[in-house]
Design a protein around this motif. Sequence first.
Motif, PDB file in Angstrom:
ATOM      1  N   GLU A 268       0.830  -1.209   0.000  1.00 39.31           N
ATOM      2  CA  GLU A 268       0.000   0.000   0.000  1.00 39.31           C
ATOM      3  C   GLU A 268       0.862   1.255   0.000  1.00 39.31           C
ATOM      4  O   GLU A 268       0.545   2.239  -0.676  1.00 39.31           O
ATOM      5  CB  GLU A 268      -0.920  -0.001   1.218  1.00 39.31           C
ATOM      6  CG  GLU A 268      -1.865  -1.189   1.288  1.00 39.31           C
ATOM      7  CD  GLU A 268      -2.805  -1.266   0.094  1.00 39.31           C
ATOM      8  OE1 GLU A 268      -3.762  -0.475   0.044  1.00 39.31           O
ATOM      9  OE2 GLU A 268      -2.570  -2.109  -0.790  1.00 39.31           O
ATOM     10  N   GLU A 269       1.960   1.225   0.760  1.00 43.80           N
ATOM     11  CA  GLU A 269       2.864   2.372   0.810  1.00 43.80           C
ATOM     12  C   GLU A 269       3.480   2.638  -0.560  1.00 43.80           C
ATOM     13  O   GLU A 269       3.613   3.791  -0.983  1.00 43.80           O
ATOM     14  CB  GLU A 269       3.966   2.141   1.848  1.00 43.80           C
ATOM     15  CG  GLU A 269       3.524   2.199   3.302  1.00 43.80           C
ATOM     16  CD  GLU A 269       2.724   0.977   3.730  1.00 43.80           C
ATOM     17  OE1 GLU A 269       2.792  -0.063   3.024  1.00 43.80           O
ATOM     18  OE2 GLU A 269       2.025   1.060   4.761  1.00 43.80           O
ATOM     19  N   GLN A 270       3.845   1.582  -1.250  1.00 46.80           N
ATOM     20  CA  GLN A 270       4.443   1.733  -2.576  1.00 46.80           C
ATOM     21  C   GLN A 270       3.427   2.270  -3.583  1.00 46.80           C
ATOM     22  O   GLN A 270       3.784   3.057  -4.468  1.00 46.80           O
ATOM     23  CB  GLN A 270       5.021   0.393  -3.043  1.00 46.80           C
ATOM     24  CG  GLN A 270       6.273  -0.012  -2.274  1.00 46.80           C
ATOM     25  CD  GLN A 270       6.668  -1.465  -2.499  1.00 46.80           C
ATOM     26  OE1 GLN A 270       5.848  -2.300  -2.891  1.00 46.80           O
ATOM     27  NE2 GLN A 270       7.931  -1.781  -2.241  1.00 46.80           N
ATOM     28  N   ILE A 271       2.164   1.870  -3.445  1.00 50.53           N
ATOM     29  CA  ILE A 271       1.121   2.391  -4.327  1.00 50.53           C
ATOM     30  C   ILE A 271       0.944   3.887  -4.097  1.00 50.53           C
ATOM     31  O   ILE A 271       0.851   4.678  -5.044  1.00 50.53           O
ATOM     32  CB  ILE A 271      -0.211   1.653  -4.102  1.00 50.53           C
ATOM     33  CG1 ILE A 271      -0.085   0.177  -4.499  1.00 50.53           C
ATOM     34  CG2 ILE A 271      -1.340   2.319  -4.901  1.00 50.53           C
ATOM     35  CD1 ILE A 271      -1.298  -0.664  -4.143  1.00 50.53           C
ATOM     36  N   GLY A 272       0.895   4.301  -2.837  1.00 55.43           N
ATOM     37  CA  GLY A 272       0.762   5.718  -2.525  1.00 55.43           C
ATOM     38  C   GLY A 272       1.940   6.525  -3.045  1.00 55.43           C
ATOM     39  O   GLY A 272       1.772   7.625  -3.583  1.00 55.43           O
ATOM     40  N   GLU A 273       3.129   5.970  -2.907  1.00 53.63           N
ATOM     41  CA  GLU A 273       4.325   6.643  -3.409  1.00 53.63           C
ATOM     42  C   GLU A 273       4.255   6.799  -4.926  1.00 53.63           C
ATOM     43  O   GLU A 273       4.631   7.835  -5.481  1.00 53.63           O
ATOM     44  CB  GLU A 273       5.571   5.842  -3.021  1.00 53.63           C
ATOM     45  CG  GLU A 273       6.880   6.494  -3.441  1.00 53.63           C
ATOM     46  CD  GLU A 273       8.092   5.635  -3.117  1.00 53.63           C
ATOM     47  OE1 GLU A 273       9.217   6.056  -3.424  1.00 53.63           O
ATOM     48  OE2 GLU A 273       7.899   4.534  -2.562  1.00 53.63           O
ATOM     49  N   ALA A 274       3.757   5.777  -5.601  1.00 56.80           N
ATOM     50  CA  ALA A 274       3.643   5.827  -7.063  1.00 56.80           C
ATOM     51  C   ALA A 274       2.636   6.882  -7.502  1.00 56.80           C
ATOM     52  O   ALA A 274       2.875   7.612  -8.475  1.00 56.80           O
ATOM     53  CB  ALA A 274       3.236   4.453  -7.594  1.00 56.80           C
ATOM     54  N   MET A 275       1.505   6.973  -6.807  1.00 58.54           N
ATOM     55  CA  MET A 275       0.506   7.983  -7.156  1.00 58.54           C
ATOM     56  C   MET A 275       1.049   9.380  -6.966  1.00 58.54           C
ATOM     57  O   MET A 275       0.813  10.277  -7.785  1.00 58.54           O
ATOM     58  CB  MET A 275      -0.755   7.778  -6.316  1.00 58.54           C
ATOM     59  CG  MET A 275      -1.526   6.512  -6.655  1.00 58.54           C
ATOM     60  SD  MET A 275      -2.976   6.285  -5.591  1.00 58.54           S
ATOM     61  CE  MET A 275      -3.995   7.680  -6.095  1.00 58.54           C
TER      62      MET A 275
END
Length: 417
Positions: A268-275
């Motif tokens: 989830e953290e990586q998804i937020g970072e990508a967005m």
Amino acid sequence: MSALEPVNDDISPISLADIERARRLLNGVTAYTPIETSSSLSAVAGTSVFLKCENLQRTGSFKLRGAFTRLSALSETDRKKGVIAASAGNHAQGVAVAARELGIDCIVFMPNGAALPKVTATRTYGAEVRLAGEDLAESIELAQIEAAESGRVFIPPFDHVDIVTGQATLGLEVLEQVPQVGTILVPTGGGGLLAGVAIAVHLSGSRAQVVGVQAEGAAAFPASLSKGAPVRLTQMATIADGIAVPEPSELTLGIVRKHVAEIRTVTEEQIGEAMLFLSERAKLVVEPAGAVGVAALLAGSIGLEGPIVVVLSGGNVDTLLLNRVLLHGLVVAGRFMEMIVRVSDRPGSLVKLLTALAQTECNVVSVEHDRTSTGLAATDVQIAVKVETKGQDHKAEIIATLKRLQYDVAFPAVEKA
């Protein structure tokens, strides 16, 4: 465009001719979405990186490709009966627009908690929306019951050859736009888009490897591939609702086993970072499900042959969720921090704290006093401070400065300093 040698695959459920036929069918219905270069991601990956902007597609996602292909194949009798679908958003909008374009009556079941913008958009496209079911799985079950009782044709989100064939047209576009592509990263839920892109690439004769990317909290493919049969997840937890699918189908799993190089998962953290990365560096609004390919690339490009094309599968994100995700991304990146500082409740204490923070050159966003928390001495006050920072090093400097000045600093549960 480089010359590719088509592959003969007599046992495949989909042929290259089927995909090319779908592409002609979709001409004028779907957009030929752009490919954008990303110097920032290229620097991270050490090779050229391109973004396939399907978030700019009609309805905001790739789903219209498969939905229109499927509805176009219905007989006149089935068209008169009408169609029914279930979706948390993107498939709903794709089916709604396809039905409107073809003059077919359409009902869409959506979970009770579906994002309001997606519900509104689906209704605007002409579908009758029924909010029913606590989650997507329950909505699908209710839609199938309604289809059986009413005679309407149920339009699945991925489990149909026509759906996969429509999604495969995206793969042909990628090969035209980046003919030398080495790797294609594809967001993956039930596997319709992944299967479609992979089979299009393989049948066209390209040597590019296709890699599926799933959210760690909703990754059904790894276990299913290991077992050789669909394995249903008992629970899912992810912000990427567009790919929160409990299990692949026999159809998509079979194609993925044969044509996909590997499946990667992201947190989830990586998804937020990508967005956050896509918003700031690429100037693109992408939903959590659509950003997982970038998340995987930011997590590590080892084993990915360049040039790399990352599919941004959708941009339908609720504004409130976008705000929360981007803020969380800032926290993970060390650019936003919330602290709870305990000081003596005497005149000048707040000024001293703010002066100390000013010396670190951070930007104070908000300050909140609390004199009544449990465990707080009558002579103390608890101050919640939110600050904008310049990254992890700056964040560490701020914390070190406050501790050197002997401030009692703590962090909320969401902030792991």
